[in-house]
Design a protein around this motif. Structure first.
Motif, PDB file in Angstrom:
ATOM      1  N   ALA A 121       0.811  -1.210   0.000  1.00  0.00           N
ATOM      2  CA  ALA A 121       0.000   0.000   0.000  1.00  0.00           C
ATOM      3  C   ALA A 121       0.850   1.269   0.000  1.00  0.00           C
ATOM      4  N   ARG A 122       2.118   1.153   0.356  1.00  0.00           N
ATOM      5  CA  ARG A 122       2.980   2.334   0.478  1.00  0.00           C
ATOM      6  C   ARG A 122       3.935   2.483  -0.707  1.00  0.00           C
ATOM      7  N   THR A 123       3.873   1.547  -1.649  1.00  0.00           N
ATOM      8  CA  THR A 123       4.773   1.573  -2.802  1.00  0.00           C
ATOM      9  C   THR A 123       3.971   1.393  -4.084  1.00  0.00           C
ATOM     10  N   GLU A 124       4.641   1.616  -5.212  1.00  0.00           N
ATOM     11  CA  GLU A 124       3.979   1.478  -6.506  1.00  0.00           C
ATOM     12  C   GLU A 124       4.720   0.557  -7.464  1.00  0.00           C
ATOM     13  N   ARG A 125       6.030   0.402  -7.276  1.00  0.00           N
ATOM     14  CA  ARG A 125       6.849  -0.246  -8.298  1.00  0.00           C
ATOM     15  C   ARG A 125       7.548  -1.522  -7.832  1.00  0.00           C
ATOM     16  N   VAL A 126       8.059  -1.552  -6.612  1.00  0.00           N
ATOM     17  CA  VAL A 126       8.926  -2.650  -6.190  1.00  0.00           C
ATOM     18  C   VAL A 126       8.172  -3.977  -6.142  1.00  0.00           C
TER      19      VAL A 126
END
Length: 404
Positions: free
Chosen positions: A81-86
């Protein structure tokens, strides 16, 4: 080549108090250190994607200060929920401690929450902590059976809309309870079940794990416990067994420790953190106990007990990176440790890559008794000076199996 960061939430500062309370039956009271460690770890995790790393890996351990993540998929959901890519990965889910139906459900949910453009890599393991098995109530004498059947169940539920399995350890569904419904469906269905099951890994610490991983079609996740030269032959055998089981040869994932520093003098000072880490691991796994002799599937742990005694008597090595080891790859475990200046770490990663041909590595940057400030400085220096070079490294072909 890709490179990720592993989070472990180690509380190395509280080991002595923990051991004393456990050994003497004393009342353990919180001194607030766990609170600080967890707040720091979550803040540290927020650095990973912006600094350009490719993946976040999390461990699973219970009931000790060694690492404090009892639910790796819960933590990955937080970072999804806190990232977009990894990419998001477990290192590992210890399958004998879980109901495999629940593991399949949680992986399907995580894939939906992470979105369609990044990978979920599920690393699995058998576990070796007697304290953890006892606390959870799992049978440590049946780890192989529990692990094998769990892999079949998780894979079957994710690959098939409806699935049934009647093993000695697990029955899916329980026909005795619901005879009119002979199969089961995980809902929500994963949006790409094959993408999940093609990225199943097995923690490869002990030699006993290698043939298990190969025959089950799991990719190898090397968590170093032996000199690097041992793994080339094991990977040859692994890919040969994998071919016999109908799977293509594959590259391993490699897990490392990293302390990226500016000077050689600082690197020498930091070696002590490896000694502290090994002490904490020995507390968690009880490496010097004689209980491994009675457990099927843990023969190498029992055999290494005497070797560890000899190594402790000799004292720690001071070798910083694999590039300083002998040409036959027979140097000690510290040669896997990325402790040094950026230039040395780049050469060490090249050395490891030439030996075992990984397509992805990860490292834990915050462990033992490091301060948050030390770990953050190391992570940022690695991201600036080392990560671009790693991203330019060519992934070598998988090591060919015996007879190939």
């Amino acid at each position: 080549m890709k490179f990720g960061v592993c989070l472990q939430t180690q509380n190395g500062f509280d080991v002595e108090r923990f051991v004393q309370a456990e050994d003497h039956g004393g009342a353990q009271t919180s001194d607030g250190v766990d609170d600080r460690i967890y707040a720091e770890e979550l803040r540290f995790g927020d650095l990973i994607e912006p600094l350009g790393f490719d993946s976040i890996w999390v461990t699973e351990h219970h009931f000790s200060t060694y690492t404090m993540i009892p639910d790796p998929l819960q933590m990955l959901t937080y970072f999804a929920a806190r990232t977009e890519r990894v990419d998001l990965a477990t290192m590992v889910i210890v399958l004998p401690w879980h109901n495999p139906v629940r593991v399949a459900e949680q992986l399907a949910m995580l894939q939906h929450m992470a979105g369609p453009n990044r990978q979920i890599m599920a690393g699995f393991g058998r576990g070796a902590g007697r304290r953890e098995y006892g606390g959870i109530g799992a049978d440590m004498t049946k780890t192989r059976q529990l692990f094998d059947e769990s892999v079949h169940v998780v894979r079957g539920l994710l690959d098939n809309e409806r699935f049934s399995f009647q093993g000695e350890q697990f029955q899916v569904p329980n026909i005795a309870m619901r005879p009119e419904s002979p199969n089961l469906s995980v809902r929500p269905r994963p949006h790409d079940g094959k993408a999940l099951t093609d990225n199943f890994y097995m923690a490869w610490g002990s030699p006993e794990s290698m043939p298990i991983a190969a025959r089950l079609g799991l990719k190898p996740l090397i968590i170093p416990q032996r000199a690097i030269g041992n793994y080339e032959a094991e990977l040859q055998q692994y890919n040969a067994l994998r071919a016999e089981a109908g799977y293509q040869p594959t590259n391993p994932m490699v897990h490392l420790h990293c302390q990226c520093v500016e000077t050689e003098a600082e690197a020498q000072d930091r070696i002590q953190q490896e000694v502290i880490y090994n002490r904490n691991a020995a507390v968690n796994y009880e490496f010097m106990g004689d209980h491994f002799k009675k457990l099927p599937g843990y023969e190498s742990y029992a055999a290494r007990r005497e070797a560890r005694t000899t190594a402790q008597a000799a004292g720690p090595s001071t070798t910083l990176t694999g590039i300083e080891g002998p040409a036959d790859g027979s140097a000690g475990l510290l040669d896997w440790s990325l402790t040094g200046t950026p230039d040395k770490i780049i050469k060490a990663i090249e050395y490891i890559s030439n030996w075992v041909h990984p397509n992805h590595m990860n490292a834990v940057f915050k462990y033992a008794e490091m301060t948050y400030e030390q770990a953050e400085k190391s992570l940022k220096l690695f991201a600036k000076e080392v990560l671009p070079a790693v991203h330019e490294m060519k992934v070598l072909d998988p090591i060919a199996g015996d007879g190939a």
